[in-house]
Design an enzyme around this catalytic site. Sequence first.
Site, mmCIF file in Angstrom:
data_model
loop_
_atom_site.group_PDB
_atom_site.id
_atom_site.type_symbol
_atom_site.label_atom_id
_atom_site.label_comp_id
_atom_site.label_asym_id
_atom_site.label_seq_id
_atom_site.Cartn_x
_atom_site.Cartn_y
_atom_site.Cartn_z
ATOM 1 C CB SER A 130 37.701 13.541 3.595
ATOM 2 O OG SER A 130 37.582 12.953 4.840
ATOM 3 C CG ASP A 177 40.777 13.837 5.502
ATOM 4 O OD1 ASP A 177 40.057 12.954 6.021
ATOM 5 O OD2 ASP A 177 40.449 15.036 5.481
ATOM 6 C CG ASP A 208 38.996 14.375 8.854
ATOM 7 O OD1 ASP A 208 38.513 13.278 8.511
ATOM 8 O OD2 ASP A 208 38.751 15.451 8.270
ATOM 9 C CB ALA A 213 27.368 8.819 14.745
ATOM 10 C CB SER A 270 25.466 14.364 1.057
ATOM 11 O OG SER A 270 26.866 14.500 0.979
ATOM 12 N N GLY A 271 26.607 17.160 2.181
ATOM 13 C CA GLY A 271 27.428 18.319 1.829
ATOM 14 C C GLY A 271 28.693 17.902 1.109
HETATM 15 C C1 G16 Z 1 32.919 15.907 6.228
HETATM 16 C C2 G16 Z 1 32.911 16.724 7.476
HETATM 17 C C3 G16 Z 1 32.294 15.917 8.592
HETATM 18 C C4 G16 Z 1 30.908 15.479 8.191
HETATM 19 C C5 G16 Z 1 30.914 14.822 6.841
HETATM 20 C C6 G16 Z 1 29.497 14.679 6.386
HETATM 21 O O1 G16 Z 1 33.635 14.725 6.482
HETATM 22 O O2 G16 Z 1 34.234 17.095 7.785
HETATM 23 O O3 G16 Z 1 32.258 16.683 9.755
HETATM 24 O O4 G16 Z 1 30.398 14.580 9.110
HETATM 25 O O5 G16 Z 1 31.603 15.596 5.887
HETATM 26 O O6 G16 Z 1 29.409 14.450 5.057
HETATM 27 P P1 G16 Z 1 28.013 14.584 4.328
HETATM 28 O O7 G16 Z 1 27.583 16.019 4.392
HETATM 29 O O8 G16 Z 1 28.292 14.079 2.957
HETATM 30 O O9 G16 Z 1 27.075 13.688 5.082
HETATM 31 P P2 G16 Z 1 34.976 14.320 5.769
HETATM 32 O O10 G16 Z 1 35.553 13.252 6.621
HETATM 33 O O11 G16 Z 1 34.578 13.841 4.410
HETATM 34 O O12 G16 Z 1 35.795 15.575 5.723
#
Ligand code: G16
Length: 528
Positions: free
Chosen positions: A69, A282, A284, A376, A494-495
């Site tokens: 993404s 990607d 979204d 946001a 962060s995830g």
């Molecule tokens: C992904 C999730 C989003 C989220 C983001 C946060 O985004 O799909 O809903 O806001 O991660 O990332 P982090 O945990 O690093 O702050 P994406 O657009 O990378 O798929």
Amino acid sequence: MSSSRWTAAVEAALGSHPRKVEGKISYGTAGFRTKADLLDHVMYRMGLLATIRSWAKEGQNIGVMITASHNPEGDNGVKLVDPAGEMLEFSWEALATDLANAADNDIPAELEGIIAKCGITETQGNIIVGRDTRKSSPALAQAVLDGIKAAGGNATDIGIVTTPQLHYMVVATNTKGGYGEPSLEGYYGKLTGAFKQFLAGLDGKFGNYTPKIEFDGANGVGAAAMVEFAKHLEGVLEVKMHNSGAGILNSGCGADFVKVSQSAPEGLKETNDARCVAVDGDADRVVYFYQKNGVFNLLDGDKIATLIAGYIGELVKQAGLQDQIKLGLVQTAYANGSSTDYIVNKLGVPVACAPTGVKHLHHKALEYDIGVYFEANGHGTVIFSDKAQQLIRSTESAVKLQQIIDVINQTVGDAISDMLLVECILAARGWSVEDWMVQYTDLPNKLMKASVRDRTLITTKDAERQVVTPEGLQDKINFAVAKYNKGRSFVRPSGTEDVVRVYAEADTKQAADDLANDVVNIVKEMLA
Ligand code: G16
């Protein structure tokens, strides 16, 4: 079936897709994300898991999307999509993590453990696989396909697609066209058909609205999708393309760059008053922006959410459905304080707060008949309950609502579908981008990253607004925040990247920047 059914899978894993890396990988905010060269074995195993997930869902199609993404070109990732187009059920995230981290030889035991634990009966597994434009994606997609094959699954490889297109294909296929024709042509046709109908219904009464945009495709798959959209929109919406793929993915462009840097991307620095749209790698996420007299103005996910919730709320009232349809907005801790204040106090729409990640927001939004959810960063959509859809479709005076439902990809945040919805609303209101901007004024804010030894030491509660561990960190943040007028700050691991994210807002830009810096320093000190 005994674990011997996995012999071939293990042999393949040991041969072509062995686990070569140490260190734990977890199913995070949006699946597994890390450097692309660490992911081959994870992809293979997700092919196996997706097949078993399909068995658990009586053979319905499961989606597998290969993308990192908004992250850099060198990263990649994988997320699984459940049959109704939603993100993988929470309880399976831990199963996915265990499988991804198992030793090669333990794969059969892991798989049999999942089958036994979830009471799954083997059937024909069906999986739809999509990927983004990253250089690493074809090989990683092949690893997923190999995993599916080893588990006896039936794979449909739809090649390069946006994440929301993959979600659409999963739900459209599983509903046998109930959600829309299960093809990419069906996807473009559904969204643009409804958009054109909506605009036609306005009889050219556009006020300050002009049907023309500048589009930043982040040098990714969103650009390719937009080229297709533009063909369907010819004569209705003029789209000028930028960052269409010649440059580096997400580098100096795209929704995340625009949101975080609060500045115009490459190629769009001189666009003056034009209404500009940026999507991420990607497609979204989406944000809008424009420049006036050299000043950059951002319309992020909060502005989009308030525009949509306010307009839909009005349409529900106009159709006389306000007592039967409960409308609500879901945000995260990142939502600007002014946006929440505006939507609650000016528009009278209730607001809930969920942890980061659309999977959490989606879940919360299901509590409303019409749930608008947006982060946001521009990731979000609108979902309508069956009851709301039936009421709307059977109410003659709800024509605009009926059309709008089909502009929206309800399965997940879809940057281009969201963009079409915003365009509908601006046209209906007769607003220019500036008219939209002045509805409320954002509090100055700043997003920063802090690199630390182990980000997982930070845990949070209250939808990430409060730190639980390490002990004492929240007190220090509170102390820093108290020094600033209208100050607010929070931190979370962060995830999708190995960093801690820091958000701060305050009454002036300088104060927001200073507060963010103070909190970054606190985090670094405590987690050194
Ligand atoms: C992904 C999730 C989003 C989220 C983001 C946060 O985004 O799909 O809903 O806001 O991660 O990332 P982090 O945990 O690093 O702050 P994406 O657009 O990378 O798929």
